[in-house]
Design a protein around this motif. Sequence first.
Motif, PDB file in Angstrom:
ATOM      1  N   LEU A 162       0.828  -1.206   0.000  1.00  0.00           N
ATOM      2  CA  LEU A 162       0.000   0.000   0.000  1.00  0.00           C
ATOM      3  C   LEU A 162       0.864   1.260   0.000  1.00  0.00           C
ATOM      4  O   LEU A 162       2.068   1.219   0.281  1.00  0.00           O
ATOM      5  N   GLN A 163       0.218   2.390  -0.298  1.00  0.00           N
ATOM      6  CA  GLN A 163       0.937   3.664  -0.368  1.00  0.00           C
ATOM      7  C   GLN A 163       1.531   4.084   0.971  1.00  0.00           C
ATOM      8  O   GLN A 163       2.524   4.805   1.012  1.00  0.00           O
ATOM      9  N   ASN A 164       0.934   3.638   2.060  1.00  0.00           N
ATOM     10  CA  ASN A 164       1.448   4.000   3.380  1.00  0.00           C
ATOM     11  C   ASN A 164       2.560   3.074   3.862  1.00  0.00           C
ATOM     12  O   ASN A 164       3.022   3.177   4.999  1.00  0.00           O
ATOM     13  N   GLY A 165       3.002   2.155   2.998  1.00  0.00           N
ATOM     14  CA  GLY A 165       4.070   1.237   3.344  1.00  0.00           C
ATOM     15  C   GLY A 165       3.604  -0.074   3.928  1.00  0.00           C
ATOM     16  O   GLY A 165       4.391  -1.029   4.041  1.00  0.00           O
ATOM     17  N   GLU A 166       2.359  -0.134   4.336  1.00  0.00           N
ATOM     18  CA  GLU A 166       1.813  -1.375   4.881  1.00  0.00           C
ATOM     19  C   GLU A 166       1.719  -2.415   3.760  1.00  0.00           C
ATOM     20  O   GLU A 166       1.544  -2.076   2.576  1.00  0.00           O
ATOM     21  N   PHE A 167       1.825  -3.696   4.095  1.00  0.00           N
ATOM     22  CA  PHE A 167       1.674  -4.741   3.087  1.00  0.00           C
ATOM     23  C   PHE A 167       0.923  -5.929   3.677  1.00  0.00           C
ATOM     24  O   PHE A 167       0.881  -6.130   4.895  1.00  0.00           O
ATOM     25  N   PHE A 168       0.333  -6.713   2.778  1.00  0.00           N
ATOM     26  CA  PHE A 168      -0.417  -7.907   3.156  1.00  0.00           C
ATOM     27  C   PHE A 168       0.089  -9.077   2.321  1.00  0.00           C
ATOM     28  O   PHE A 168       0.188  -8.972   1.092  1.00  0.00           O
ATOM     29  N   ASN A 169       0.386 -10.173   2.994  1.00  0.00           N
ATOM     30  CA  ASN A 169       0.788 -11.394   2.296  1.00  0.00           C
ATOM     31  C   ASN A 169      -0.470 -12.141   1.845  1.00  0.00           C
ATOM     32  O   ASN A 169      -1.306 -12.511   2.667  1.00  0.00           O
ATOM     33  N   ARG A 170      -0.581 -12.363   0.567  1.00  0.00           N
ATOM     34  CA  ARG A 170      -1.703 -13.099  -0.019  1.00  0.00           C
ATOM     35  C   ARG A 170      -1.159 -14.027  -1.103  1.00  0.00           C
ATOM     36  O   ARG A 170      -0.211 -13.686  -1.803  1.00  0.00           O
ATOM     37  N   THR A 171      -1.770 -15.188  -1.260  1.00  0.00           N
ATOM     38  CA  THR A 171      -1.303 -16.147  -2.257  1.00  0.00           C
ATOM     39  C   THR A 171      -2.145 -16.164  -3.533  1.00  0.00           C
ATOM     40  O   THR A 171      -1.781 -16.815  -4.514  1.00  0.00           O
ATOM     41  N   GLY A 172      -3.259 -15.480  -3.529  1.00  0.00           N
ATOM     42  CA  GLY A 172      -4.126 -15.432  -4.704  1.00  0.00           C
ATOM     43  C   GLY A 172      -5.208 -14.402  -4.493  1.00  0.00           C
ATOM     44  O   GLY A 172      -5.272 -13.747  -3.447  1.00  0.00           O
TER      45      GLY A 172
END
Length: 307
Positions: free
Chosen positions: A215-225
């Motif tokens: 994301l633009q705020n530096g946050e991220f989410f691990n997703r496989t699909g």
Amino acid sequence: MDNDLLDVVIAGGGPGGLNAALVLGRSLKKVMLIDEAKPRNDVTLKSHGFLTRDGISPTVIREIAREQLKAYKNVTIIKDVIDDVERNNDLFIIKTRNGQTVISKKIIFATGMKDHLPSIPGLQSVYGKTVFHCPYCDGWERKNEPLALFGNGAALLPFVKLIFNWSKDLVVFTNGPARIEDEEKRQLAHHQINLIETPITELQSNNGNLEKIILQNGEFFNRTGGFISSTGERQSSMIPARLGVPINDKNEYITSEHGQTNLKGLFIIGDAKNTFTSLIGAASQGYEAAVKINGDFAAENWEDGLK
């Protein structure tokens, strides 16, 4: 094929157009199928939900169909694009991009839609590999995985409900302010579905395998699909509209039974009338339209014989 009058011209060589050509060919009709050879599902590695063809590449399905059509010498397939169609005395005068002109008694548009994906960096790399539009095609392979769902607006919650069938581990990304009702947000929270409105910087992947949404705020989410609720689909051909066939608010051509339009002799099948039809659904509509067309020809020929 001789340059005389054709019975049916088919625009589009997907499962709908090919199955219509098969049925009409077997009905002794003189048919020409004109195909650009740029199918909407070209990014799809495997198709699902088509009985006897589950897990097979749609490219292979098309190749098998074309090979089987070679048995019918009254069916011709050419690689070309229809640029213009005129109607004159109940006949269709068809002009192609390569300069060919053919005349036909009836015409089927099986031209489908073209996708215009959101401009999210990295989406093109995963679309058709680990991020999809149709859960009936690809939901089984992603069952119980940590999934991302991309979408916004009125169609978002119904799509979330659908994807929730395959995995309860969902994160919804609206890529900006969510255009949904407070009650819809409450329902997402109740089902422990995280709603992320922060704009997306990019999707990170490895060989088409989704790994992270950043994301633009530096946050991220691990997703496989993941799944995307709208692919920005638009009509591949506006020729029926120029001929007077109406389009509804979903950008779908309006037809009556069997794909018949308000213009006698002009039929529309597949995604062009349904936005998304599936391979087996389009093939079914091709069969149905071809049976209707041949029945019309049979009735007309019978009546002509009584004159």
